[in-house]
Design an enzyme around this catalytic site. Structure first.
Site, PDB file in Angstrom:
ATOM      1  N   ARG A  54      -3.662  -2.347  13.551  1.00  0.00           N
ATOM      2  CA  ARG A  54      -5.136  -2.397  13.594  1.00  0.00           C
ATOM      3  C   ARG A  54      -5.551  -3.814  13.960  1.00  0.00           C
ATOM      4  O   ARG A  54      -5.630  -4.694  13.113  1.00  0.00           O
ATOM      5  CB  ARG A  54      -5.733  -1.970  12.246  1.00  0.00           C
ATOM      6  CG  ARG A  54      -5.479  -0.509  11.923  1.00  0.00           C
ATOM      7  CD  ARG A  54      -6.180  -0.067  10.652  1.00  0.00           C
ATOM      8  NE  ARG A  54      -5.947   1.350  10.395  1.00  0.00           N
ATOM      9  CZ  ARG A  54      -4.976   1.825   9.633  1.00  0.00           C
ATOM     10  NH1 ARG A  54      -4.141   0.978   9.033  1.00  0.00           N
ATOM     11  NH2 ARG A  54      -4.826   3.125   9.451  1.00  0.00           N
TER      12      ARG A  54
ATOM     13  N   GLU B  58     -10.068  -3.463   4.591  1.00  0.00           N
ATOM     14  CA  GLU B  58      -9.692  -2.469   3.588  1.00  0.00           C
ATOM     15  C   GLU B  58      -8.544  -2.974   2.735  1.00  0.00           C
ATOM     16  O   GLU B  58      -8.530  -2.792   1.517  1.00  0.00           O
ATOM     17  CB  GLU B  58      -9.319  -1.144   4.265  1.00  0.00           C
ATOM     18  CG  GLU B  58     -10.461  -0.446   4.962  1.00  0.00           C
ATOM     19  CD  GLU B  58     -11.594  -0.051   4.027  1.00  0.00           C
ATOM     20  OE1 GLU B  58     -11.317   0.428   2.911  1.00  0.00           O
ATOM     21  OE2 GLU B  58     -12.762  -0.234   4.418  1.00  0.00           O
TER      22      GLU B  58
ATOM     23  N   HIS C 135      -4.393 -11.944  13.504  1.00  0.00           N
ATOM     24  CA  HIS C 135      -3.397 -10.939  13.863  1.00  0.00           C
ATOM     25  C   HIS C 135      -2.908 -11.203  15.280  1.00  0.00           C
ATOM     26  O   HIS C 135      -3.532 -11.903  16.059  1.00  0.00           O
ATOM     27  CB  HIS C 135      -3.989  -9.533  13.824  1.00  0.00           C
ATOM     28  CG  HIS C 135      -4.606  -9.181  12.507  1.00  0.00           C
ATOM     29  ND1 HIS C 135      -5.389  -8.069  12.344  1.00  0.00           N
ATOM     30  CD2 HIS C 135      -4.566  -9.787  11.303  1.00  0.00           C
ATOM     31  CE1 HIS C 135      -5.796  -7.999  11.096  1.00  0.00           C
ATOM     32  NE2 HIS C 135      -5.319  -9.032  10.444  1.00  0.00           N
TER      33      HIS C 135
ATOM     34  N   ASP D 188      -6.340  -6.451   6.685  1.00  0.00           N
ATOM     35  CA  ASP D 188      -7.672  -6.177   7.228  1.00  0.00           C
ATOM     36  C   ASP D 188      -8.653  -6.055   6.064  1.00  0.00           C
ATOM     37  O   ASP D 188      -8.294  -6.301   4.910  1.00  0.00           O
ATOM     38  CB  ASP D 188      -7.665  -4.914   8.097  1.00  0.00           C
ATOM     39  CG  ASP D 188      -7.164  -3.683   7.344  1.00  0.00           C
ATOM     40  OD1 ASP D 188      -7.049  -3.741   6.108  1.00  0.00           O
ATOM     41  OD2 ASP D 188      -6.888  -2.657   7.982  1.00  0.00           O
TER      42      ASP D 188
ATOM     43  N   GLU E  99       0.803  -1.222   0.000  1.00  0.00           N
ATOM     44  CA  GLU E  99       0.000   0.000   0.000  1.00  0.00           C
ATOM     45  C   GLU E  99       0.837   1.273   0.000  1.00  0.00           C
ATOM     46  O   GLU E  99       0.502   2.237  -0.665  1.00  0.00           O
ATOM     47  CB  GLU E  99      -0.949   0.011   1.204  1.00  0.00           C
ATOM     48  CG  GLU E  99      -2.114  -0.936   1.063  1.00  0.00           C
ATOM     49  CD  GLU E  99      -3.108  -0.796   2.193  1.00  0.00           C
ATOM     50  OE1 GLU E  99      -3.412   0.340   2.572  1.00  0.00           O
ATOM     51  OE2 GLU E  99      -3.582  -1.827   2.689  1.00  0.00           O
TER      52      GLU E  99
ATOM     53  N   ASP F 218      -2.527  -4.346   3.404  1.00  0.00           N
ATOM     54  CA  ASP F 218      -2.680  -4.591   4.843  1.00  0.00           C
ATOM     55  C   ASP F 218      -3.633  -5.752   5.140  1.00  0.00           C
ATOM     56  O   ASP F 218      -4.581  -6.004   4.390  1.00  0.00           O
ATOM     57  CB  ASP F 218      -3.190  -3.325   5.539  1.00  0.00           C
ATOM     58  CG  ASP F 218      -2.127  -2.242   5.612  1.00  0.00           C
ATOM     59  OD1 ASP F 218      -0.955  -2.557   5.362  1.00  0.00           O
ATOM     60  OD2 ASP F 218      -2.468  -1.084   5.906  1.00  0.00           O
TER      61      ASP F 218
ATOM     62  N   TYR G 205       1.347  -5.156  13.036  1.00  0.00           N
ATOM     63  CA  TYR G 205       0.231  -4.411  12.446  1.00  0.00           C
ATOM     64  C   TYR G 205      -0.607  -3.759  13.534  1.00  0.00           C
ATOM     65  O   TYR G 205      -0.971  -4.403  14.526  1.00  0.00           O
ATOM     66  CB  TYR G 205      -0.629  -5.335  11.596  1.00  0.00           C
ATOM     67  CG  TYR G 205      -1.643  -4.614  10.764  1.00  0.00           C
ATOM     68  CD1 TYR G 205      -1.251  -3.618   9.875  1.00  0.00           C
ATOM     69  CD2 TYR G 205      -2.993  -4.910  10.858  1.00  0.00           C
ATOM     70  CE1 TYR G 205      -2.172  -2.936   9.097  1.00  0.00           C
ATOM     71  CE2 TYR G 205      -3.937  -4.237  10.068  1.00  0.00           C
ATOM     72  CZ  TYR G 205      -3.513  -3.253   9.199  1.00  0.00           C
ATOM     73  OH  TYR G 205      -4.434  -2.579   8.438  1.00  0.00           O
TER      74      TYR G 205
END
Length: 768
Positions: free
Chosen positions: A303, A87, A347, A85, A10, A83, A301
């Site tokens: 989040r 998104e 995660h 997640d 990203e 990432d 990570y």
């Protein structure tokens, strides 16, 4: 040697870190976030075609996509490493759709990095997977629901309050929390109460005891007369030590950080906003140049709602604790923390990726990076350290019908508290260290005081407590907390006073309208249940289109009710509490493209407007316009003297004969105060022909830079954005759209019409 492999991440910073760990057989590129999304200026969802979204390429990503296509054409395999997640999964899916359209035979794999270390990257590339479609579907459902809410409800706010307002599915619920807390504070009735405190000295050790019971009932004193009567009675009596209790308490460490807990502690300890915390954490995750260590990702990570730690991480922590603090600080077994509810347990918790001590790399970090990394590092280690041991003593002291209690505590063994203390613990005053007390001991008081107190209303939300409440109520997810808080502040729905959220008048009005006319949509439980449904879509337990259908059915019913009830609601004005200096009617706060301003409520009968300032107590003050300054410069059109006036862009010269003579000029003031007219730069000719009338285009300048304009102005008003090539020659540049999405920062004028047409007609894309 085979063709190179392409890794797409990203961010450029992440690409730089990963590139360091991979050999020459890999190319690493960055998508710089999303490459496709719903259009900004139209609804973009076909409600009659099972909520089919119309995705468009983001205007500023055309060059990025071209680079990705070009790089993909030269490789055998593409690894999508956005990432881990929802998104990130959606970004990977959109990129895959674009690349496969160009090359259907291209091998595309999905890889996940929870941390950006060589070991994690190599393992991920050796065991690639596929894009998880249910995860993508959950993101699509969330995006479309938010689009529906923004496009369908924002027009009500425009009509009833003001333009440039918008509603958000989750942000509006957060605003409701802040507004309802303010109502609790306003409705709170303060009550008086008293305490009685006695000071003692024994064996040269001072300590105090507080009135605890009166005749075996808990002491509750409501007035000063009663409190002083107790003081008088205690002075007449004698003090004898009653029961003495000694206990050793064990205090276990708290788990390592989840996203919400990191935001809460960073707010309390570092005074970081949630948005700043996530920005700094992102930079630590993506990688920092550590000199001899190179570009290194420092934390996992950021989040996540999991407290799980990998075995490698636990081993690293235990080795560090043993070497640094000694065996006494290491529990016999590693600590494992339970994770409640549905979490992203793939995660880990937020933790350091290496055992690099914060002090050892401080020189390579910014101040904010160092402080946040130290917070994560210390919390991670503390979570695997031994219990703290607290020796606590409580002694009852008897005087007739009155029992006082003295408490004290001593840290017998610091354990994890040697490294990390919660703010609540570090903020507490140290309790008295009591002298040896035994039952039957006689004591003499040094001083007895009656102290007056008043009950306090519930506190306003800080960023930390609002994030905590959102998490407890199941509103939003780790990736959204920062944007929720920054959005309601950016929209001027709330203000921060002493780091606490206070709703503005605008926020109160918006909240009242939404809650009164859309009660179900902005109910806490409804929002939390919708989040749970999105989780079930991600787990593959629900179909995303079915969820959208069920949501829209209920939403449409509530929307129709709101339309009917709002017909009878007059336009709601945001009151300023200030009288119009022209007609003495009330001034109201309105929004324009340059921000908020005051306007007379009697407009258009009274056209008074003014800028304003808000004082510390919240009151509004009119900003007085400076008086016009006359000059000795004569107007070159009518000969009248020119005057200095003010505009939103600053001072300028205008003819004193305005409005009969309109002749504005720029000027500058010399050191001696002389006013000099600054003539406009003459238009620069070009060899570009106007596409409308054929006249040559010329280069003109504005405050935003150079642009092309037809030389036949004002007969032809054609303009074009431009840029200069390598030789400095002007070339036409594609004009960018300026419309904003209603659910986001600004509202496009056409959005209201588009929203009204959407349910009845097929989307513009379908027609085309």
């Amino acid at each position: 040697m085979g063709k190179k492999k392409l890794v797409i991440v990203e961010s450029p910073a992440k690409a730089k870190t990963i590139n360091r760990y991979l050999g020459n057989n890999f190319t690493v590129k960055a998508s710089v976030g999303h490459v496709r999304d719903l259009p900004k200026s139209t609804f973009g969802v076909d409600l009659e075609n099972n909520f089919e979204p119309k995705y468009v390429t983001l205007r500023d990503k055309k060059k990025v996509i071209d680079e990705l296509k070009s790089a993909a054409s030269r490789v055998d395999e593409v690894f999508l490493a956005s990432d881990p997640d929802r998104e990130g999964e959606a970004i990977a899916w959109h990129i895959s759709e674009i690349l496969q359209k160009e090359n259907k035979g291209l091998a595309i794999k999905r890889v996940l990095f929870n941390e950006i270390t060589k070991k994690a990257i190599v393992q991920a590339l050796e065991h690639p997977g596929e894009i998880v479609q249910p995860k993508v579907d959950a993101q699509q459902a969330r995006r479309i629901i938010d689009r529906i809410v923004g496009y369908k409800i924002s027009p009500f706010l425009w009509e009833k309050i003001s333009r440039n307002l918008s509603a958000g599915r989750v942000q509006s619920v957060a605003l409701r929390l802040v507004c309802e807390r303010e109502k609790e504070i306003d409705a709170f009735v303060t009550e008086e109460y008293w305490s009685v405190v006695t000071q003692f000295i024994k064996d040269e050790v001072p300590f105090q005891a507080k009135l605890f019971r009166i005749k075996e009932k808990k002491a509750q004193i409501k007035d000063g007369d009663t409190a002083h009567a107790v003081v008088d009675a205690l002075k007449k009596g004698s003090f004898t030590v009653g029961t003495v209790e000694k206990k050793q308490k064990r205090k276990r460490p708290m788990p390592p950080f989840t996203t919400s807990k990191l935001q809460q502690d960073a707010s309390r300890k570092l005074r970081f906003s949630a948005k700043k915390t996530m920005m700094v954490a992102q930079s630590l995750y993506e990688g920092v140049n550590l000199g001899e260590y190179g570009q290194t990702g420092l934390i996992t990570y950021m989040r996540t709602d999991s407290t799980r730690l990998s075995q490698d991480a636990i081993d690293m922590a235990r080795e560090y604790i043993g070497k640094t603090f000694g065996p006494d600080y290491l529990p016999e077994k590693p600590r494992v923390y339970a994770t409640g509810g549905k979490t992203q347990d793939a995660h880990e918790a937020i933790r350091p990726t290496t055992s690099l001590n914060p002090e050892s790399i401080k020189a390579h970090l910014t101040g904010d990076q160092y402080r946040l990394y130290k917070l994560v590092f210390d919390k991670f280690l503390a979570s695997q350290m031994a219990d703290a041991l607290i020796d606590a003593t409580a002694a009852d002291i008897i005087n007739g019908d009155y029992t006082l209690r003295a408490t004290g505590s001593v840290v017998a063994f610091a354990g994890h508290l040697a490294l990390y203390q919660a703010v609540e613990e570090s903020a507490k005053k140290e309790e008295d260290i009591l002298p040896p007390l035994h039952q039957g001991d006689k004591l003499t008081s040094e001083d007895i005081q009656a102290l007056q107190h008043f009950t306090q209303p519930p506190p306003r939300y800080t960023e930390a407590t609002l994030v905590k409440t959102l998490e407890e109520k199941g509103i939003g997810r780790p990736s959204t907390y920062a944007s929720i808080l920054s959005t309601i502040e950016d929209r001027k729905y709330v203000e921060k006073e002493d780091r606490k959220f206070t709703p503005t008048e605008r926020g109160k009005i918006v909240n009242e309208l939404l809650v009164n006319h859309f009660p179900e949509l902005f109910e806490y439980s409804f929002t939390a249940n919708l989040e749970a449904k999105l989780d079930r879509i991600e787990e593959g337990e629900e179909n995303w289109k079915d969820t959208l259908g069920n949501f829209y059915e209920g939403f449409q019913r509530e929307l129709e009710k709101a339309k009917e009830s709002l017909k009878h609601v007059d336009k709601i004005n945001i009151k300023s509490g200030v009288a119009c200096p022209k007609c003495e009617a009330e001034l109201v706060i309105k929004s324009g493209r340059n921000g908020e301003f005051l306007a007379c409520i009697r407009y258009p009968e009274c056209e008074f407007t003014s800028n304003f300032t808000k004082e510390e107590d919240g009151s509004i003050t009119i900003v007085q316009r400076p008086a016009e300054e006359m000059t000795s410069i004569a107007c070159d059109k009518c000969g009248k003297p020119m005057a200095i006036k003010m505009s939103r862009r600053g001072p300028f010269l205008a003819c004193s004969g305005y409005p009969e003579c309109k002749n504005p000029k720029s000027f500058r003031r010399e050191e001696d105060g002389t006013i000099v007219v600054v003539e406009k730069k003459p238009a620069e000719p070009t060899d570009i022909a106007c596409e409308k009338c054929g006249a040559p285009m010329v280069i003109r300048a504005s405050r935003r830079g150079e642009f092309l304009a037809c030389s036949a102005f004002p007969k032809c008003r054609n303009t074009k954005n431009m840029e200069r090539d390598e030789q400095g020659k002007a070339v036409i540049k594609e004009k960018k759209a300026t419309a904003k999405e209603p659910g986001e920062k600004a509202a496009a004028p056409k959005a209201k019409a588009a929203a009204k047409k959407a349910p009845a007609k097929k989307s513009a894309a379908k027609k085309k």
